[in-house]
Every structure is written in C-alpha cells, then in structure tokens.
Enzyme design. Structure first.
Site, PDB file in Angstrom:
ATOM      1  CG  HIS A 159      -3.889  -3.095   3.301  1.00 29.06           C
ATOM      2  ND1 HIS A 159      -2.927  -2.665   4.180  1.00 29.06           N
ATOM      3  CD2 HIS A 159      -4.368  -1.985   2.681  1.00 29.06           C
ATOM      4  CE1 HIS A 159      -2.829  -1.351   4.122  1.00 29.06           C
ATOM      5  NE2 HIS A 159      -3.690  -0.908   3.213  1.00 29.06           N
ATOM      6  CB  CYS A 211      -0.977  -0.020   1.166  1.00 31.17           C
ATOM      7  SG  CYS A 211      -2.337   1.175   0.959  1.00 31.17           S
ATOM      8  CD  GLU A 222      -1.922  -5.692   5.782  1.00 32.00           C
ATOM      9  OE1 GLU A 222      -2.484  -4.595   6.006  1.00 32.00           O
ATOM     10  OE2 GLU A 222      -1.368  -5.974   4.693  1.00 32.00           O
TER      11      GLU A 222
END
Length: 253
Positions: free
Chosen positions: A224, A123, A226
């Site tokens: 993202h 990002c 994660e």
C-alpha cells in the site's frame, strides 16, 4: 501547431469500495475510498476522480464512457476478488463476493489496456490484474506460506521488505534492491498471469510487484504505497505517464 491543453493536469480515475456505511442517522450502501489514495494523486499533480462500481447490467458500456475522460487509472485495494473468476472453489476465509466491483474493475482495466491508458494496480488491484491476465491467487497466504506477516490485523499495516529487481520501471522509481513497504493482505499471486513480469518479491518468494512485458504502462504492487506519506514516487510515476498519454491524444491544430 499543438494545442496548449497539455498544461492541464492529467485526470486519474480511482476505483472505490461499495459497502454498507454509517454517517449520522444514515446506514446505507455507499461508495467510499480512504483519503490517502486521492490525496496521493493530487500531491503528485494529478486530478483525482472516484469511480464507484456501476454499469449493471452492462459495465463494459459504462467503462467505455468513463475511460474517454481519463488519462490514468488506479485499481485500489479492498475485499477479495471472487475465486470463481479464476476457476477455484471458495476458501472459508475468502471475503464475500463483490461481483459488481469485480465486473466494473475488469471492464475498466481491459478498456484501459485497449486504449493504452497508464495503470497503477494496488493490493487488490494487483490481484485483479493477475486474474484478468489468466493468473490465479493463493486464497489464504497463512496456509500457503505458513505466516501472518502480511496481515497482522486490527487495521495495523505490517512492515515488510521487498527486493526490487534492477532495470525495471519499478527500480527506475524506487531504486533496485531492498525496499520497505506497508502490507495488509491475506491473498497473493499464485500462478502469474500472461504477459506479466515479476519485478519485486519478498524473501519467501511471494510476488510483490509486476509490470507488463508489452507496450503501455502497467505497474502492480501488492503493498500500500498510499500509506507511506513521505514517499509518493509510484503516484508521481503514474501521473507523469498519464500526462504523456494526455499530450499524445490531443488533436494537432
């Protein structure tokens, strides 16, 4: 004969926020990072080390010292990169400047590239890498693209579909074709930086991932990863590359 130290997990540095934070009676500037980032590294077999902004007035010297102990680097998400770094006036909706973080992460990234340390940029990290390579950013995508699809607000990640190009590092990890991602950003790549190759876009043409065309391992994604608890392939890919880097720098005995 090669040392047996290669059996040790690779050490992955992750950049952090440095913001005002409250805990109990304390209200101070603090370094922090959402757990999902470093939990993803450890789940992939790496050792996570957090790297808060530091080194003022010489972030380059601090980065040199830190990079000696790293096998991989993750440039994480966060507030906007300063537009002054890519020659633009500040948009009214661009976040307040974080010059300490920008200087620190630029020093880390450039030092990692010089050493061949594998890098995953997420990002804000992707945007920082693009700026480091001489590229520019759209400071507010709703003006550039006419859509709020990438940041719906309220701390809720938007769902988007990106198209992953075949015969790329990214496709080797995720597969080519459509791929569902979690988005939370209002800026994005405008002019692509030097030596970067686009490997994923959304249907509106926005760059969603790039790789370096040169030697070394550099993968940047605008989304993202994660936040997808069931899919850690990008982290596993970085950890595998970091393990190879660690083996290659071991002394032969």
């Amino acid at each position: 004969m090669v040392s047996n130290a290669s059996s040790a997990p690779p050490v992955i540095g992750l950049t952090t926020y440095l913001e005002q934070a409250k805990q109990g009676v304390w209200d101070v500037r603090a370094a922090f990072l959402p757990q999902q980032y470093f939990a993803s590294v450890t789940a992939a077999g790496g050792i996570a080390v957090l790297l808060p902004p530091q080194g003022d007035p010489d972030p380059e010297a601090a980065a040199v010292a830190v990079l000696e102990g790293l096998d991989g680097l993750i440039l994480t998400g966060g507030l906007d990169v300063q537009p002054e770094l890519y020659g633009q006036d500040r948009h009214p909706l661009t976040d307040p400047a974080r010059p300490d973080r920008d200087a620190w992460e630029l020093a880390l990234f450039r030092g990692a590239e010089e050493r061949g340390i594998p890098v995953l940029a997420i990002c804000r990290g992707l945007q920082l890498v693009n700026v480091a390579r001489g590229g520019t950013l759209h400071q507010h995508l709703p003006e550039a693209l006419g859509t709020e699809r990438y940041r719906i607000g309220g701390g809720v990640f938007a769902d988007n579909i990106v198209e992953v190009a075949p015969d790329t590092r990214l496709a080797g990890m995720l597969g080519a074709g459509p791929f569902a991602v979690h988005s939370y950003h209002h800026q994005g790549v405008d002019r692509l930086g030097e030596g970067l190759v686009v490997v994923a876009r959304t249907d509106d043409g926005l760059v969603q991932a790039f790789e370096s065309e040169g030697p070394g391992y550099l993968v940047g994604v605008q989304w993202h990863p994660e936040e997808n608890v069931e899919d850690k392939r990008l982290f596993a890919g970085l950890v595998a590359q970091a393990a190879a880097y660690a083996r290659a720098k071991e002394p032969v005995t």
